[in-house]
Design an enzyme around this catalytic site. Structure first.
Site, PDB file in Angstrom:
ATOM      1  N   CYS A  26       0.814  -1.196  -0.043  1.00  0.00           N
ATOM      2  CA  CYS A  26       0.091   0.058   0.107  1.00  0.00           C
ATOM      3  C   CYS A  26       0.955   1.171  -0.119  1.00  0.00           C
ATOM      4  O   CYS A  26       1.876   1.320  -0.432  1.00  0.00           O
ATOM      5  CB  CYS A  26      -0.906   0.032   1.231  1.00  0.00           C
ATOM      6  SG  CYS A  26      -0.247  -0.350   2.796  1.00  0.00           S
ATOM      7  N   HIS A 527      18.313 -13.932  33.823  1.00  0.00           N
ATOM      8  CA  HIS A 527      18.161 -15.385  33.855  1.00  0.00           C
ATOM      9  C   HIS A 527      17.180 -15.796  34.935  1.00  0.00           C
ATOM     10  O   HIS A 527      17.392 -15.563  36.014  1.00  0.00           O
ATOM     11  CB  HIS A 527      19.689 -16.081  33.771  1.00  0.00           C
ATOM     12  CG  HIS A 527      19.496 -17.465  33.669  1.00  0.00           C
ATOM     13  ND1 HIS A 527      18.783 -18.446  34.612  1.00  0.00           N
ATOM     14  CD2 HIS A 527      19.839 -18.109  32.421  1.00  0.00           C
ATOM     15  CE1 HIS A 527      19.158 -19.548  33.785  1.00  0.00           C
ATOM     16  NE2 HIS A 527      19.629 -19.652  32.695  1.00  0.00           N
TER      17      HIS A 527
END
Length: 609
Positions: A26, A527
């Site tokens: 577009c 972690h």
């Protein structure tokens, strides 16, 4: 980097040519119909030069490029063996919503430059007339008006050609159908108002309607033509197809359009316009709030083209439209929120990106701001939505309207000169100021709580809980500081926050760990748990994505502590700096024992240089 090289990278990152059913574009986005969305490497795709952002919506992948999108689609089409005007492959099986959005975006995307350019000319001329600079009775005005109005008067022709590409039918037959609807016999009957319908074969009524400037009738007519053409072509012997397929197709499709499709579509278009008018009749302010709130998320998801047919129908029915001014306000609100982020970011690179996105928003192209900036700052996106609603409600209250299609940019302001000009100006100011102010107060300064100097990084508690020295973590990889220096927190509620401000660079597939990089290049690993990689993501809900900008106030994950413990895993959260070569000194001499709140300052890393 050349367009061809970037195009090849994009194809590779969306899963390769074999993963692409079709591609089109577009005004600002590449759009892909993919076989398997899971093959898309979003992290790599968003790092590709010229790619502003990505979005998977309505069963299509949208890759935001900006106004240069056509330059990149051309080599992509060549690589994939597509026609550069290709829109949608036959045989696709999509949901109704997806198919509708593909069709609307496909139809209006290619013709927006024509209607936006013509609309700009009409707007400027209207402004000059309102200021009495020129008269609308002069030959000069009439000549320029022909240039500007031709597109809108004969809009069905443009829509027909564009729709023919989508529905894979003959574009010249599609244009012939548009010509049928606007043949002088029909337009003269409309102008004279002497009859309401012609009589076909003396039995079948052909209603008289003004099809000039309409879009819905011709879209459905070309859709019907595509099926009729294929059906006729399949029935006829090969030797007769060249002459009789177009003849029969045009005759049948023409009659069907004049007697059924056209009239029904006119009523459908009127119904859509009436629905909007009904919303305004209830309360113009309510209409402004609703449309203003919808517009930013509609642009973000690629659904904004759905408003275009309604606006065009309003022009055809009543000569003006009140939706487009709200689209204007939304663009200005997006610009204001983006501009406020300029004061929040620290790096020159980020400031440059924000500035260029804000300027682009002023010019009516908001995708760089939405995808490049506001998607990373959710509170700023909310501020843009609020600003859009406030400004749209304001202009709706005063009845601000526009009399021709025009791109919603700051340069379209002259089109509002006249009765509503002052309210349009106030609306722009409200949109810019309110979204800017809300963003400024809602979005924290980048690293304002993390860093006092550019040569240091402060590490904050990632969770509410007990501080654990890294040496006491029951994992040698961390306790021996092979990965880097840092600390751990034993969370008591599972809510995990960013230890620093920066950009999310990595999210492990198992969701138990992610990486954040600060503006001064420090890489921090979060972690969650010990040996939790074996849980394969179970028990972890990551709330951010790669590329997101985070601060110490950003909740990045939620751990399901009961589940993790039931699997025999330890749930402590470890924070380490993985590129310790950047660090000249890491603090650790302070007494940090006991519980801490999330966000509490725990450690400081002094950097080299």
């Amino acid at each position: 980097m050349k367009h061809e090289e970037i195009a090849k990278q994009i194809i590779q990152h969306v899963g390769g040519a074999s993963n692409i059913n079709n591609a089109w574009h577009c005004m600002t986005r590449l759009r892909f119909d993919l076989k398997d969305e899971k093959k898309v490497d979003y992290a790599a795709l968003e790092k590709t030069p010229k790619v502003v952002g990505t979005k998977y919506q309505s069963e299509q992948l949208q890759v935001v490029i900006g106004t240069e999108v056509a330059d990149y689609f051309a080599p992509i089409a060549k690589e994939l063996g597509l026609d550069e005007t290709s829109e949608r492959s036959e045989g696709e099986k999509k949901g109704v919503v997806s198919l509708f959005m593909d069709t609307v975006s496909g139809v209006f995307g290619p013709i927006v430059p024509a209607i936006a350019g013509a609309g700009m000319i009409k707007g400027l001329m209207a402004g000059l007339v309102a200021l009495n600079v020129i008269s609308n009775q002069t030959d000069t005005y009439l000549i320029i008006d022909m240039i500007a109005s031709g597109v809108f008067t004969f809009l069905p022709f443009f829509v027909a050609a564009s729709a023919a590409r989508i529905f894979k039918t003959n574009p010249y037959l599609a244009i012939a159908i548009a010509a049928t609807l606007q043949f002088p016999t029909m337009t003269t009957a409309v102008a004279e108002g002497s009859i309401s319908a012609f009589q076909l074969f003396g039995l079948i009524p052909v209603p008289v309607f003004n099809y000039a400037g309409t879009v819905i009738p011709i879209i459905f007519a070309v859709l019907a033509l595509s099926y009729i053409y294929r059906w006729v072509d399949k029935l006829l012997p090969q030797v007769l197809r060249t002459v009789f397929t177009p003849t029969i197709s045009l005759f049948v499709a023409g009659l069907l359009t004049l007697t059924v499709i056209g009239p029904i579509s006119i009523h459908l278009g009127n119904l859509l316009a009436a629905g909007v008018a009904w919303l305004f009749s209830i309360s113009p302010v309510l209409a402004g709030i609703v449309v203003g709130a919808i517009r930013p998320i509609a642009i973000f998801t690629g659904l904004h083209h759905a408003m275009t047919p309604i606006a065009l129908q309003n022009f055809a029915n009543q000569g003006y439209d009140m939706l487009m001014p709200m689209m204007f306000m939304a663009n200005m609100a997006i610009t204001g929120a983006t501009a406020a982020i300029y004061l929040k970011v620290k790096s020159k690179e980020e400031k440059s990106l924000v500035l260029s996105s804000a300027v682009s928003g002023l010019l009516g192209i908001t995708e760089p701001a939405l995808f490049g900036i506001l998607s990373k700052y959710k509170k700023a996106f909310m501020a843009a939505t609020i600003g859009s609603s406030i400004a749209s409600a304001f202009i709706s209250f005063f009845g601000v309207r526009i009399y021709g299609y025009i791109l919603s940019s700051i340069f379209s302001l002259p089109a509002y000169i006249g009765q509503y000009f002052v309210f349009a100006v106030f609306g722009i100011v409200i949109a810019l100021v309110s979204s800017f102010a809300i963003t400024y107060f809602l979005v924290p300064n980048e690293q304002a709580e993390d860093t006092e100097y550019t040569n240091e990084v402060n590490l904050h508690a990632v969770a509410k809980g007990e501080y654990i020295p890294l040496e006491d973590v029951p994992d040698e990889v961390f306790s021996t500081k092979m990965m880097g220096d840092g600390f751990a927190i034993e969370s008591i509620d599972g809510a995990i926050f960013a230890p620093v401000s920066g950009k999310v660079t990595t999210i492990f597939p198992s969701k138990h760990a992610l990486g954040i990089k600060t503006s001064n290049g420090v890489e921090v690993l979060v972690h969650m748990g010990i040996d939790t990689v074996n849980l394969n993501g179970a028990g972890f809900d990551v709330l951010v994505k790669v590329g997101d900008q985070v601060t110490v106030d950003t909740k990045i994950a939620q751990m399901d502590l009961p589940y993790i413990h039931s699997q025999g895993k330890k749930s402590m959260v470890i924070v380490v700096i993985t590129n310790m070569d950047r660090v000249s000194k890491f603090s650790g001499e302070r007494n940090l024992e006991g519980q801490h709140q999330a966000g509490a300052l725990l450690e400081r890393a002094l950097l080299n240089g």
